[in-house]
Design a protein around this motif. Sequence first.
Motif, PDB file in Angstrom:
ATOM      1  N   TYR A   8       0.949  -1.261   0.058  1.00 52.68           N
ATOM      2  CA  TYR A   8       0.026  -0.011  -0.062  1.00 52.68           C
ATOM      3  C   TYR A   8       0.971   1.144  -0.065  1.00 52.68           C
ATOM      4  O   TYR A   8       2.006   1.418   0.334  1.00 52.68           O
ATOM      5  CB  TYR A   8      -0.967  -0.037   1.177  1.00 52.68           C
ATOM      6  N   ILE A  12      -1.574   6.688   3.331  1.00 50.81           N
ATOM      7  CA  ILE A  12      -3.056   6.345   3.999  1.00 50.81           C
ATOM      8  C   ILE A  12      -2.757   5.929   5.481  1.00 50.81           C
ATOM      9  O   ILE A  12      -3.886   5.721   6.041  1.00 50.81           O
ATOM     10  CB  ILE A  12      -3.837   5.209   3.221  1.00 50.81           C
ATOM     11  N   TYR A  65      -2.863  10.559  -4.503  1.00 49.42           N
ATOM     12  CA  TYR A  65      -3.621   9.441  -4.831  1.00 49.42           C
ATOM     13  C   TYR A  65      -3.212   8.272  -4.002  1.00 49.42           C
ATOM     14  O   TYR A  65      -1.805   8.152  -3.554  1.00 49.42           O
ATOM     15  CB  TYR A  65      -3.779   8.974  -6.392  1.00 49.42           C
ATOM     16  N   ALA A  66      -4.099   7.319  -3.619  1.00 50.95           N
ATOM     17  CA  ALA A  66      -3.548   6.282  -2.676  1.00 50.95           C
ATOM     18  C   ALA A  66      -3.932   4.891  -3.423  1.00 50.95           C
ATOM     19  O   ALA A  66      -4.814   4.885  -4.372  1.00 50.95           O
ATOM     20  CB  ALA A  66      -4.409   6.271  -1.438  1.00 50.95           C
ATOM     21  N   ARG A 105     -10.228  10.747   0.082  1.00 50.01           N
ATOM     22  CA  ARG A 105      -9.238  10.865  -0.884  1.00 50.01           C
ATOM     23  C   ARG A 105      -9.752   9.745  -1.943  1.00 50.01           C
ATOM     24  O   ARG A 105     -10.285   8.919  -1.749  1.00 50.01           O
ATOM     25  CB  ARG A 105      -7.973  10.477  -0.463  1.00 50.01           C
ATOM     26  N   ILE A 107      -8.818   6.569  -3.949  1.00 49.91           N
ATOM     27  CA  ILE A 107      -7.900   5.337  -3.618  1.00 49.91           C
ATOM     28  C   ILE A 107      -8.390   4.132  -4.529  1.00 49.91           C
ATOM     29  O   ILE A 107      -9.391   4.078  -4.666  1.00 49.91           O
ATOM     30  CB  ILE A 107      -8.108   4.904  -2.193  1.00 49.91           C
TER      31      ILE A 107
END
Length: 135
Positions: A8, A12, A65-66, A105, A107
């Motif tokens: 990941y 986050i 962005y995640a 956000r 994701i």
Amino acid sequence: MPHLVILYTPNIEAETDMSALCRTLADTMLEQRDEAGKPVFPTGGTRVLAYPAAHYAVADGQADYAFVYLNLRMAAGRSEAVKKKAGDELLAVLKSHFEPVFSQRHIGITLQIDESPGQVYDGKHSNLHPLFNKS
């Protein structure tokens, strides 16, 4: 096996509890039952590991962005229905866990399940299985 590995983007980490997610995913895996009511995954072999990416690029880079990528690797031998049910239930856990993040956000989440039917080598050394295989 099974091993669920999570990669990941670390942006986050302040917005979610990855350790709690790991435990919930492991518990979900351990709750899975096949058509005969037997556990789908062995307790002693179930592992969920999460790693933040030290370096990453997501989409066009125009925003923060995640991304979360999960790969569940398991040995062969489970029916298609059992694999789909496990995937659906794991994805439901992910959707629920990341629901608050989605409101904050952008994701992307990807869950893939792979089997290893033709492994060239599968060496193991563990004293965990006997803890859970008591008759």
